[in-house]
Structures are given as C-alpha cells and as structure tokens.
Design a protein around this motif. Structure first.
Motif, PDB file in Angstrom:
ATOM      1  N   ALA A 369       0.839  -1.204   0.000  1.00 30.95           N
ATOM      2  CA  ALA A 369       0.000   0.000   0.000  1.00 30.95           C
ATOM      3  C   ALA A 369       0.870   1.249   0.000  1.00 30.95           C
ATOM      4  CB  ALA A 369      -0.936  -0.013   1.207  1.00 30.95           C
ATOM      5  N   HIS A 370       1.912   1.255   0.829  1.00 30.79           N
ATOM      6  CA  HIS A 370       2.807   2.413   0.867  1.00 30.79           C
ATOM      7  C   HIS A 370       3.550   2.584  -0.451  1.00 30.79           C
ATOM      8  CE1 HIS A 370       2.346   4.013   4.884  1.00 30.79           C
ATOM      9  NE2 HIS A 370       2.254   2.765   5.356  1.00 30.79           N
ATOM     10  N   HIS A 371       3.945   1.461  -1.022  1.00 29.00           N
ATOM     11  CA  HIS A 371       4.649   1.499  -2.305  1.00 29.00           C
ATOM     12  C   HIS A 371       3.763   2.140  -3.376  1.00 29.00           C
ATOM     13  CE1 HIS A 371       6.922   0.054  -5.781  1.00 29.00           C
ATOM     14  NE2 HIS A 371       5.845  -0.569  -6.218  1.00 29.00           N
ATOM     15  N   PHE A 372       2.531   1.691  -3.461  1.00 27.76           N
ATOM     16  CA  PHE A 372       1.635   2.232  -4.480  1.00 27.76           C
ATOM     17  C   PHE A 372       1.262   3.678  -4.153  1.00 27.76           C
ATOM     18  CE2 PHE A 372       0.384  -2.409  -5.048  1.00 27.76           C
ATOM     19  CZ  PHE A 372       1.231  -2.567  -6.132  1.00 27.76           C
ATOM     20  N   LEU A 373       1.190   3.989  -2.857  1.00 26.72           N
ATOM     21  CA  LEU A 373       0.885   5.360  -2.459  1.00 26.72           C
ATOM     22  C   LEU A 373       1.991   6.304  -2.938  1.00 26.72           C
ATOM     23  CD1 LEU A 373      -0.824   7.416  -0.903  1.00 26.72           C
ATOM     24  CD2 LEU A 373       0.483   6.854   1.153  1.00 26.72           C
ATOM     25  N   GLU A 374       3.229   5.931  -2.639  1.00 28.91           N
ATOM     26  CA  GLU A 374       4.351   6.777  -3.064  1.00 28.91           C
ATOM     27  C   GLU A 374       4.344   6.977  -4.569  1.00 28.91           C
ATOM     28  OE1 GLU A 374       8.095   5.213  -1.616  1.00 28.91           O
ATOM     29  OE2 GLU A 374       7.297   5.415   0.425  1.00 28.91           O
ATOM     30  N   ASP A 375       4.086   5.882  -5.251  1.00 29.90           N
ATOM     31  CA  ASP A 375       4.054   5.922  -6.693  1.00 29.90           C
ATOM     32  C   ASP A 375       2.994   6.901  -7.196  1.00 29.90           C
ATOM     33  OD1 ASP A 375       5.504   4.168  -8.589  1.00 29.90           O
ATOM     34  OD2 ASP A 375       3.464   4.043  -9.444  1.00 29.90           O
ATOM     35  N   ALA A 376       1.797   6.795  -6.630  1.00 32.11           N
ATOM     36  CA  ALA A 376       0.685   7.635  -7.071  1.00 32.11           C
ATOM     37  C   ALA A 376       0.934   9.091  -6.695  1.00 32.11           C
ATOM     38  CB  ALA A 376      -0.616   7.137  -6.453  1.00 32.11           C
ATOM     39  N   ILE A 377       1.491   9.305  -5.508  1.00 30.03           N
ATOM     40  CA  ILE A 377       1.795  10.670  -5.067  1.00 30.03           C
ATOM     41  C   ILE A 377       2.768  11.319  -6.042  1.00 30.03           C
ATOM     42  CG2 ILE A 377       3.034  12.011  -3.333  1.00 30.03           C
ATOM     43  CD1 ILE A 377       1.945  10.110  -1.235  1.00 30.03           C
ATOM     44  N   ALA A 378       3.793  10.556  -6.397  1.00 26.54           N
ATOM     45  CA  ALA A 378       4.811  11.094  -7.302  1.00 26.54           C
ATOM     46  C   ALA A 378       4.179  11.449  -8.642  1.00 26.54           C
ATOM     47  CB  ALA A 378       5.933  10.083  -7.486  1.00 26.54           C
ATOM     48  N   ARG A 379       3.293  10.593  -9.114  1.00 25.47           N
ATOM     49  CA  ARG A 379       2.682  10.848 -10.413  1.00 25.47           C
ATOM     50  C   ARG A 379       1.687  11.987 -10.366  1.00 25.47           C
ATOM     51  NH1 ARG A 379      -0.306   6.732 -11.635  1.00 25.47           N
ATOM     52  NH2 ARG A 379       0.503   5.364 -10.022  1.00 25.47           N
ATOM     53  N   MET A 380       0.934  12.065  -9.265  1.00 25.34           N
ATOM     54  CA  MET A 380      -0.145  13.048  -9.230  1.00 25.34           C
ATOM     55  C   MET A 380       0.207  14.285  -8.417  1.00 25.34           C
ATOM     56  SD  MET A 380      -3.469  10.627  -8.944  1.00 25.34           S
ATOM     57  CE  MET A 380      -3.217   8.876  -8.925  1.00 25.34           C
ATOM     58  N   GLY A 381       1.390  14.280  -7.840  1.00 22.68           N
ATOM     59  CA  GLY A 381       1.842  15.462  -7.109  1.00 22.68           C
ATOM     60  C   GLY A 381       0.973  15.807  -5.916  1.00 22.68           C
ATOM     61  N   ARG A 382       0.657  14.821  -5.101  1.00 19.89           N
ATOM     62  CA  ARG A 382      -0.148  15.102  -3.905  1.00 19.89           C
ATOM     63  C   ARG A 382       0.731  15.156  -2.663  1.00 19.89           C
ATOM     64  NH1 ARG A 382      -5.572  14.193  -5.744  1.00 19.89           N
ATOM     65  NH2 ARG A 382      -5.283  15.255  -7.685  1.00 19.89           N
ATOM     66  N   GLN A 383       0.144  15.643  -1.588  1.00 19.70           N
ATOM     67  CA  GLN A 383       0.875  15.733  -0.318  1.00 19.70           C
ATOM     68  C   GLN A 383       0.226  14.814   0.701  1.00 19.70           C
ATOM     69  OE1 GLN A 383       3.479  17.896   0.418  1.00 19.70           O
ATOM     70  NE2 GLN A 383       3.548  18.547  -1.720  1.00 19.70           N
ATOM     71  N   LEU A 417      -8.682  10.986  -5.806  1.00 17.17           N
ATOM     72  CA  LEU A 417      -9.837  11.682  -5.236  1.00 17.17           C
ATOM     73  C   LEU A 417      -9.505  12.381  -3.919  1.00 17.17           C
ATOM     74  CD1 LEU A 417     -12.581   8.947  -5.883  1.00 17.17           C
ATOM     75  CD2 LEU A 417     -11.995  10.929  -7.305  1.00 17.17           C
ATOM     76  N   ALA A 418      -8.236  12.345  -3.514  1.00 17.72           N
ATOM     77  CA  ALA A 418      -7.892  12.786  -2.155  1.00 17.72           C
ATOM     78  C   ALA A 418      -7.989  14.291  -1.946  1.00 17.72           C
ATOM     79  CB  ALA A 418      -6.484  12.315  -1.800  1.00 17.72           C
ATOM     80  N   GLY A 419      -8.002  15.057  -3.039  1.00 15.44           N
ATOM     81  CA  GLY A 419      -8.023  16.508  -2.857  1.00 15.44           C
ATOM     82  C   GLY A 419      -6.813  16.940  -2.073  1.00 15.44           C
ATOM     83  N   LEU A 429     -11.749   5.210   1.570  1.00 18.03           N
ATOM     84  CA  LEU A 429     -11.683   3.909   0.906  1.00 18.03           C
ATOM     85  C   LEU A 429     -12.962   3.650   0.120  1.00 18.03           C
ATOM     86  CD1 LEU A 429     -10.312   1.725   3.854  1.00 18.03           C
ATOM     87  CD2 LEU A 429      -9.036   3.094   2.204  1.00 18.03           C
ATOM     88  N   SER A 430     -12.887   2.812  -0.905  1.00 16.61           N
ATOM     89  CA  SER A 430     -14.131   2.502  -1.606  1.00 16.61           C
ATOM     90  C   SER A 430     -15.023   1.690  -0.686  1.00 16.61           C
ATOM     91  CB  SER A 430     -13.919   1.736  -2.913  1.00 16.61           C
ATOM     92  OG  SER A 430     -12.631   1.338  -3.108  1.00 16.61           O
ATOM     93  N   GLU A 431     -16.281   1.747  -0.998  1.00 14.15           N
ATOM     94  CA  GLU A 431     -17.245   1.206  -0.069  1.00 14.15           C
ATOM     95  C   GLU A 431     -17.008  -0.270   0.237  1.00 14.15           C
ATOM     96  OE1 GLU A 431     -20.985   2.857  -0.959  1.00 14.15           O
ATOM     97  OE2 GLU A 431     -22.032   1.274   0.191  1.00 14.15           O
ATOM     98  N   HIS A 432     -16.708  -1.045  -0.811  1.00 15.09           N
ATOM     99  CA  HIS A 432     -16.574  -2.486  -0.566  1.00 15.09           C
ATOM    100  C   HIS A 432     -15.315  -2.804   0.228  1.00 15.09           C
ATOM    101  CE1 HIS A 432     -14.028  -2.060  -4.074  1.00 15.09           C
ATOM    102  NE2 HIS A 432     -13.532  -3.259  -3.839  1.00 15.09           N
ATOM    103  N   VAL A 433     -14.333  -1.920   0.156  1.00 13.31           N
ATOM    104  CA  VAL A 433     -13.127  -2.132   0.956  1.00 13.31           C
ATOM    105  C   VAL A 433     -13.388  -1.710   2.402  1.00 13.31           C
ATOM    106  CG1 VAL A 433     -10.724  -1.483   1.284  1.00 13.31           C
ATOM    107  CG2 VAL A 433     -11.615  -1.796  -1.024  1.00 13.31           C
ATOM    108  N   ARG A 434     -14.113  -0.620   2.513  1.00 11.45           N
ATOM    109  CA  ARG A 434     -14.425  -0.091   3.833  1.00 11.45           C
ATOM    110  C   ARG A 434     -15.241  -1.108   4.623  1.00 11.45           C
ATOM    111  NH1 ARG A 434     -18.175   4.530   3.244  1.00 11.45           N
ATOM    112  NH2 ARG A 434     -16.934   4.861   1.382  1.00 11.45           N
ATOM    113  N   GLY A 435     -16.124  -1.819   3.887  1.00 12.75           N
ATOM    114  CA  GLY A 435     -16.971  -2.810   4.541  1.00 12.75           C
ATOM    115  C   GLY A 435     -17.813  -2.143   5.600  1.00 12.75           C
ATOM    116  N   ARG A 436     -18.068  -2.853   6.702  1.00 14.22           N
ATOM    117  CA  ARG A 436     -18.810  -2.239   7.793  1.00 14.22           C
ATOM    118  C   ARG A 436     -17.895  -1.300   8.538  1.00 14.22           C
ATOM    119  NH1 ARG A 436     -23.228  -5.087   9.739  1.00 14.22           N
ATOM    120  NH2 ARG A 436     -22.615  -4.519  11.846  1.00 14.22           N
TER     121      ARG A 436
END
Ligand SMILES: Nc1ncnc2c1ncn2[C@@H]1O[C@H](COP(=O)(O)OP(=O)(O)OP(=O)(O)O)[C@@H](O)[C@H]1O
Ligand SMILES: [Mg+2]
Length: 504
Positions: A369-383, A417-419, A429-436
């Motif tokens: 998760a952290h690996h993909f997060l870093e990757d996405a942050i780098a691509r989308m320039g988020r903080q 979608l993090a704004g 999280l998406s609804e199905h991941v969030r679960g209850r």
C-alpha cells in the motif's frame, strides 16, 4: 628533399635565443649520438651539450646499450655505422623506444633511401654533413618540442582511455543495478509465502528451465516472469510477451510463429513470429490455458525440439527461446477434463511457481500500500503522508479477490480523489473495501459477516502488539510505538484475549 619547407632559418628571427625544451621531470632531455667518427661525435656534443644531456656511442651495439639505460628522447645516427646501416639501427631504436625521435646524419646523398625512410616515418629529419650548428640546434629543439607534445598527447590519450574504461565499467554497473532492480526490487513483499516465491525465482533465473506461473489474477505473474528474465543470463536478449487468450487462432499462430506472405487473407508480407524475435531471450506465454488443441501441439513441438514453422512455410526453423507460461486457471483440472494436453502440461511445468493470493499474505499489504501510495503521489503530485491506522486495518482485512492489482487500483483511486487531504482515512476507501464501519471495541464484532476479515485483523494486531512488547519491554513504550494511548492498548489486549504480562 633539396629544400626543407620547415627550414627554421626562414621563420625564426635571426639570432633568436634558442630556449631548449626540458623533459617532463624538469631536467634536460637526453640525446644519443651514434657515429663511428670521433670528430663528428665531439662536434655534435659541442653543439648540443650545453642544452641537453648528450650520450655518445661509436657503434650500434653501444648505442643500443645506452638506449636501454637512459631515457633517450632523441637519437642522431650516422647513415653508415660499422656492421649496420643507420636505417637498420634506427629500426632497432623503434623497437626499443618507439617514441624517441630519430635523426640521421648523412655525408653523401643517397637521397632515395633517406627520402623513403623519412616518408615512412622512420626518420624525423636528416642532417646533412657538414651542418650549421645554429640550424641543428633549432631542428633539435623543434623535434623535442614535438616529442613532448606527442608524449603529452599519449598520456592524455591514456588518461582518456582510462576514464572511458572507468565510465564503461560504471555504466555496466549501473545497468546491472537497474536490471537487478527491474529484476527484483519492483517486487514488494516480505511474507514467508512471497519470500518462498522469490527464492525459487532466483534459483530458476539462473537456468533455462521452462517455468509455469500459476496464481489468481493480479497476483504478479507478469512481474515475476519479467524478473526471472532480467535476473538471468538471457537478459540482454528480448523478453516478449503474448497473451494467448487475446487473439483469434490464426492471428495468435501468426503472432507466435510468423507467416509467409499469402499464408492467409491479409498476410501481405512475410512476418517473423515472436519465437524468432525472442531468439536467445525469453517468451512469456500468458493465459496459456486459453490455447486451442492445434496451438497446444505446436507449442509442444517448440518445447520438445526447439522448432517452429511459420504459417504457410514449408521449412521448420530452429529457435533458442526460454519459455515462461502463466495461467490463472487450474491447468491440472483442465488436463483431467480433457481441455489441455497432458504432455504439454508436463513440458510447461518443469518448474511451477504458484504465487499465493494476497489474502494469504496479508503481512505484505502495508508495504504494498505504501509502495503504491508513493508511486501515485509522485505521479499526481499530492501531499499525502500515509494512512490512518483504521484505514490500514481495513486494507489489511479486505479480501482482495483482484489481488495486488486491485490494491494498486484502490490506492490510485484514493489518491486521485484525495483533494488536499494529508492522510488517508477509512472514509476515503471505496465502499466495498471499507466494509462495515470499524467496530474494534464492540464485543459482537466477531459475529459480523466480515468475521474472517476481523479475525485476520485481530491476528495481525496480536502479532504487532506482541512484537512491540517484546522489542520495547514495557506497555507504555509499546503503546507509544503503536501510536495508541496506553489505555487503548490495555483494552485491546484484553479484547484480543492476550495475557497481560503484568503492569509496567
Ligand atoms: N509483489 C509485488 N510488488 C509490487 N507490485 C506488484 C507485486 N505483485 C504484483 N504487483 C503489481 O500488481 C499489478 C498486477 O500484477 P501482474 O500484472 O503481474 O499480475 P498477473 O498475475 O499477471 O495478473 P493477470 O492474471 O490478471 O494477468 C501490476 O501492476 C504489478 O506491478
Ligand atoms: Mg498478467
């Protein structure tokens, strides 16, 4: 040779002071004079002795001995020596000290042989007897200047060669690094299950064995196939991949084996197939379970004999290709049901690597998760700094039927979608991941429909708490390490049925 275009008398002002060049160590250059006439030796020594270290020899033998001992930069030899011609002697000088400048004294004009020697680069210049001392000095100075330039050039060239070689080595090293990274560093995971996979991969990469990769969709079969190729001896040849389920039969056949012009409608040109393109390298046959019986026979032939026959061709061709196949279907069952050739199945699974689904190695989820997060942050320039504990809990607990790919997509979606959120929380999280909603503290949470998720999370929590307690030796420090208040830790341990090792 009647007139010398570089005659120093013409370009130098009259009586210009002659500054003798010095050698690289700062001392005067060493000059060797070889002549059997004592008068000549003396008078040359007189002309040059003030500016240079002059050595004299009576014959070739003596001359060569001096050449062995002294750092001679320039040799002046008579055209005729006892037992040897001057040209022959200078040949020997070239052998022993190729950079030394060679001049020849000549009393009579055997012009032809001297011109030849000069033109062949064996003699720098000839000196007619009798010579004009001033002119000789200028000639020697010029010669030595060009000598120093030549040696300087040579040492610069050597330095350049060295630097180039170092650079080449470095590049090689960097390329190996990149390849190694490509090979294994892209692969995240430290769970025992995935470490077992890495271990087999590393071993099998050093061989040409055919490999069958099995695993659910999104478990990383593609990535593993590439890693095996790039970690092995075939890495400098091609890695080509073909999804066997993606094309109609004829097209797949032509893609893999090539075709002759006119083999079928639309085949306007001869075309090489992937097996030929991958010669020396690796072909990755993805979704091998989707192949029809005809294709299975052809694949069997390549694996057995290393032979292919392009569509419409009469000849067969030899290819040297490593085969890695992959499937997310149960090939063994397909064999039993008659949907897949048994002989091909055994040819393919010389080594079988089963990549476990993500839910069987949940320990890998945080790192992924952290690996993909870093990757996405780098691509989308988020903080975004990371995940809340509760969000990570949900990620770890989710079933991930789409495995690593689903996790990757989930993180990508969240980041998109993090704004300007700086932490990923459960609501993102998406609804199905969030679960209850997380109900950690509610006693009946174990009876929810997602009981296996909760159980998995609980297991993980126990592990983490035990580890933190072991590492820190105290409950307050463990709580601090886990980022929760001490009371929460206490409560959590109680709920998880963990033995309280006593107060601290
Ligand atoms: N261990 C891992 N570390 C990092 N990324 C991974 C890992 N495993 C898989 N991935 C990533 O997950 C995605 C899916 O992996 P991949 O395409 O290799 O799966 P697959 O098994 O070939 O799936 P399919 O059966 O659907 O073709 C890719 O983006 C890949 O980079
Ligand atoms: Mg794939």
């Amino acid at each position: 040779m009647a007139s010398d275009p570089s005659d120093p008398q013409r370009s130098d002002p009259p009586r210009a002071p002659i500054v003798a060049p010095i050698d690289s160590s700062g001392g005067p250059y060493a000059i060797l004079i070889v002549d059997d006439e004592e008068g000549i030796r003396e008078s040359l020594e007189l002309t040059l002795g003030d500016d240079y270290r002059v050595f004299t020899a009576r014959n070739a033998q003596e001359g060569l001995e001096i050449l062995e001992r002294e750092p001679i930069a320039l040799v002046i030899a008579d055209q005729v020596l006892p037992g040897m011609t001057g040209v022959e002697f200078l040949e020997k000088v070239i052998e022993r000290r190729p950079t030394a400048i060679r001049m020849m004294l000549t009393g009579y004009a055997d012009v032809a042989s001297i011109v030849r020697a000069v033109n062949e680069g064996r003699i720098y210049r000839y000196i007619p007897k009798p010579w004009e001392p001033e002119e000789l000095r200028v000639n020697v100075r010029r010669a030595l200047e060009s000598y120093s330039l030549a040696t300087e050039n040579a040492s610069l060239a050597a330095a350049l060669r060295d630097a180039n070689e170092r650079l080449r080595q470095e590049n090689l090293y960097l390329r190996r690094e990149v390849e190694r990274r490509y090979a294994f560093e892209n692969l995240i995971g430290s769970s025992p299950a995935i470490l077992r996979v890495f271990e087999v991969m590393e071993k099998v990469a050093q061989t040409d064995a055919t490999v069958l990769l099995t695993g659910e969709t999104g478990t990383g079969k593609d990535l593993v196939a590439r890693a095996i190729h790039y970690a092995g001896a075939r890495k400098n040849a091609r890695f080509v991949a073909q999804n066997c389920g993606a094309l109609p039969d004829t097209l797949l056949e032509s893609e893999l084996f090539g075709h002759k012009r006119g083999a079928f409608t639309g085949a306007h040109e001869d075309k090489k197939g992937l097996f030929e393109l991958a010669h020396g390298g690796t072909i990755f046959l993805d979704e091998i379970g989707e192949t029809n019986p005809g294709m299975q026979v052809r694949l069997l032939r390549v694996l057995q004999d290393g032979e292919i026959r392009p569509l419409g061709a009469s000849d067969v061709r030899k290819v040297n290709v490593r085969v890695i196949a992959a499937t997310n279907r149960d090939l063994r069952k397909m064999v039993q049901d008659g949907g897949f050739r048994e002989d091909l199945y055994y040819r393919l699974r010389v080594v079988e690597i089963g990549i476990p689904p993500l839910r069987e190695r949940r320990e890998d989820i945080p790192a992924l998760a952290h690996h993909f997060l870093e990757d996405a942050i780098a691509r989308m320039g988020r903080q975004i700094k990371g995940f809340t504990n509760a969000a990570m809990d949900r990620l770890v607990a989710h079933q991930w039927s789409g495995n690593v790919r689903e996790l990757e997509n989930e993180i990508e979606r969240i980041v998109a979608l993090a704004g300007d959120a700086d932490t990923i929380n459960v609501d993102m999280l998406s609804e199905h991941v969030r679960g209850r909603p997380a109900q950690d503290e509610s006693p009946d949470s174990a009876e929810t429909e997602s009981s296996d998720m909760t159980a998995a999370v609980d297991d993980l929590k126990r592990k983490l708490i035990r580890q933190a307690l072991e590492d820190t030796g105290s409950k307050s420090k463990a709580a601090e390490r886990l980022g929760i208040p001490r009371q929460s830790l206490q409560k959590m341990m109680k709920r998880l049925g963990m033995k309280d090792a006593g107060a601290d």
